[in-house]
Scaffold this active site. Structure first.
Site, short mmCIF file in Angstrom:
data_model
loop_
_atom_site.label_atom_id
_atom_site.label_comp_id
_atom_site.label_asym_id
_atom_site.label_seq_id
_atom_site.Cartn_x
_atom_site.Cartn_y
_atom_site.Cartn_z
CG ASP A 29 -1.99 0.96 1.26
OD1 ASP A 29 -2.84 0.89 0.36
OD2 ASP A 29 -2.02 1.83 2.17
CD GLU A 82 -2.13 2.38 -3.63
OE1 GLU A 82 -3.22 2.87 -3.96
OE2 GLU A 82 -1.69 2.47 -2.48
C1 NOJ Z 1 -4.39 3.05 -0.79
C2 NOJ Z 1 -5.49 2.04 -0.72
O1 NOJ Z 1 -5.64 1.42 -1.96
C3 NOJ Z 1 -6.73 2.80 -0.28
O2 NOJ Z 1 -7.90 2.02 -0.40
C4 NOJ Z 1 -6.51 3.25 1.12
O3 NOJ Z 1 -7.60 4.03 1.55
C5 NOJ Z 1 -5.23 4.08 1.24
N1 NOJ Z 1 -4.13 3.52 0.51
C6 NOJ Z 1 -4.81 4.19 2.67
O4 NOJ Z 1 -4.30 2.96 3.10
#
Ligand code: NOJ
Length: 548
Positions: free
Chosen positions: A205, A268
């Protein structure tokens, strides 16, 4: 010439399928999906032909951000099941040849995590420096102008200790201090906990956020910001994301992964391509793949996408394996962004490009965003910043398995945590499975073809120029040895004919392997290819040997 398939890892050859566990299948009957529900559906995933499933967070969590606020990294939330259920899921997935990727959330914990509870308890607590604490600005107020991604300042004042802590997302998601080696070791051990259990990889993440400026400088104003846009974008993220020190830390994660065989990290990262590719790390010591979200973020027209494919291919380091993503739990679904007919073309694009495709659950049946009434809103982003269309509930609604009340997601007597789409009686797995021209049949055929043909899963990519006057076509060839496939995609809803430019060496003599309409397989092609509006075709080109 690409290396043979056996020299590629599973995450290069294969297709990743994202499951949002709350919305996949409710086995327990509480309206929220769970791990036994996922186990029930493994046969479906195997039938579909994907190679790996990625589960969004399943850990204990107060669910302020639906699991992205983790209060224990080494257990399973009772809503989803138990560690024993997880072990069973892993074993059952592996028995079917499916890999399992977990979501690793390193940037922040929940404010209920014991580490934060300790850190928050006093300025002298040994865990104080596990999070990012700062004194108020000289005249009082937050230490600087950093904003939360979910609206408002990114600093929350703690009365009892008289300092602010930093939270890039909700105040209930305090950011860890990754400059602290104790944090690094604790989080590396979290990775080992799951790797020892047998997980095959992690989606990490917001990996590019985990280090912040050590001087806490104000972010510059964004000159392109207009009122009414996402308020977070009023300032550039200069000092809170993509900091140079992040790469050493990612290198540390990578070393942990490399203690094990054939595991992977996918990060990500929402950054321009030039910055994105730096996350492969020096000599490939970063993440195995930084998610490439261009098909989500850019406008849907042939010129833009063609140029982006070329630019991305040209920007990859020699050791960088590409990947493409059409949708996820944070963005409007592809069928809603570009319309259902064109989403079939998008499916063909995703599954014929060079690089690992990541699919989002439900996209394979053509699910659309579901309108959410104000009283149904669950997403904290929408609650904090209402009315700008930023909420993510519409793309997180229950999977549509069949036409029964509850759509096969939950028992009919149970209220699902988000509403079902109104189209579930026709857009669902059971109905589409029996329809040879359905969305699902298209996905399954595309996946089967990609799996069967090394040219499509590991082959080279050669862009084919399309003359400027037929601007709505994208064309490219995938090649391995003497197997060559020409892919031509019509991004418009009007008929188009594709004739390769005279300067191109690409002949179009061959046989249609697949059309997005699933009705012209086997048709011979010669000279030019006629496409209907919203049609894509894959043409198996006649090999050099049979065409001297
Ligand atoms: C990215 C995640 O994909 C999202 O769903 C989340 O709210 C934020 N990061 C915080 O973790």
């Amino acid at each position: 010439m690409p290396a043979p398939a056996e020299q590629h890892e599973w995450w290069q050859r294969g297709i990743v399928y994202q499951i949002y566990p709350r919305s996949f299948r409710d086995h327990s009957g509480d309206g929220v999906g769970d791990l036994p529900g996922v186990i029930e559906k493994l046969d479906y995933l195997q039938w579909l032909g994907i190679d790996a499933l990625w589960l969004s967070p399943i850990y204990p969590s107060p669910m302020a951000d639906f699991g992205y606020d983790v209060s224990d990294y080494c257990d399973i939330h009772p809503l989803f099941g138990t560690l024993a259920d997880f072990d069973r899921l892993l074993a059952e997935a592996h028995r079917r040849g499916l890999k399992v990727i977990l979501d690793f959330v390193p940037n922040h914990t929940s404010d209920q995590h014991p580490w934060f509870v300790e850190s928050n308890s006093s300025r002298t607590n040994p865990k104080r420096n596990w999070y990012i604490w700062r004194d108020p600005a000289p005249g009082g107020g937050p230490p600087n102008n950093w904003l939360s991604n979910f609206g408002g300042p990114a600093w929350r004042f703690d009365e009892s200790t008289g300092q602010y802590y930093f939270h890039a997302f909700l105040a209930q998601q305090p950011d860890l201090n990754w400059r602290n080696p104790e944090v690094q070791q604790a989080m590396f051990n979290v990775l080992r906990f799951w790797l020892d259990r047998g997980v095959d990889g992690f989606r990490v993440d917001v990996i590019y956020h985990i280090v912040k400026d050590d001087q806490f400088r104000d972010n510059p104003r964004n000159p392109n910001y207009k009122p009414g846009q996402n308020p977070h974008h009023e300032f550039l993220a200069t000092y809170i994301a993509d900091r140079p020190e992040v790469h050493d830390i990612i290198g540390g994660m990578r070393k942990v992964i490399d203690e094990y065989d054939s595991r992977m990290l996918v990060g990500e990262i929402y950054l321009p391509v030039e910055r994105l590719v730096t996350y492969y790390g020096e000599g490939g010591q970063g993440v195995h793949m930084p998610f490439n979200f261009q098909l989500i973020t850019m406008s849907w027209n042939a010129r833009t996408i063609s140029n982006a494919i070329q630019h991305y291919e040209a920007s990859l380091p020699s050791y960088g394996w590409p990947n493409w993503v059409l949708g996820n739990h944070d963005n409007s679904r592809i069928a809603s962004r570009i319309g259902r007919p064109q989403a079939r073309v998008a499916a063909m694009l995703l599954l014929t490009l060079r690089g690992t495709p990541t699919m989002y659950y439900g996209d394979e049946i053509g699910m659309s965003d579901v309108p959410i009434a104000p009283e149904q809103v669950q997403d904290p982003f929408e609650k904090n910043v209402p009315g700008l269309g930023l909420g993510r509930d519409p793309e997180r609604t229950p999977m549509q398995w069949d036409a029964t009340p509850g759509a096969g997601f939950a028992r009919s007597s149970v209220q699902p945590w988000l509403p079902l789409a109104s189209d579930y009686s026709t857009v669902n797995v059971v109905t589409e499975r029996d329809d040879p021209t359905s969305f699902l049949s298209l996905y399954r055929r595309l996946i089967a073809l990609r799996r069967a043909e090394p040219a499509l899963h590991i082959g080279a990519h050669e862009q084919v120029a399309t003359p400027a006057d037929i601007g709505e076509l994208i064309a490219y060839v995938r090649r391995a040895g003497d197997r060559r496939f020409l892919v031509v995609l019509n991004l418009s809803d009007q008929p188009q004919a594709f004739t390769p430019p005279a300067s191109e060496a690409t002949p179009v003599t061959g046989r249609v392997a697949l059309s997005t309409f699933l009705d012209r397989e086997g048709e011979s092609t010669q000279g030019k290819i006629e496409l209907r509006g919203n049609e894509g075709v894959i043409v198996e080109l006649r090999s050099a040997q049979s065409n001297p």
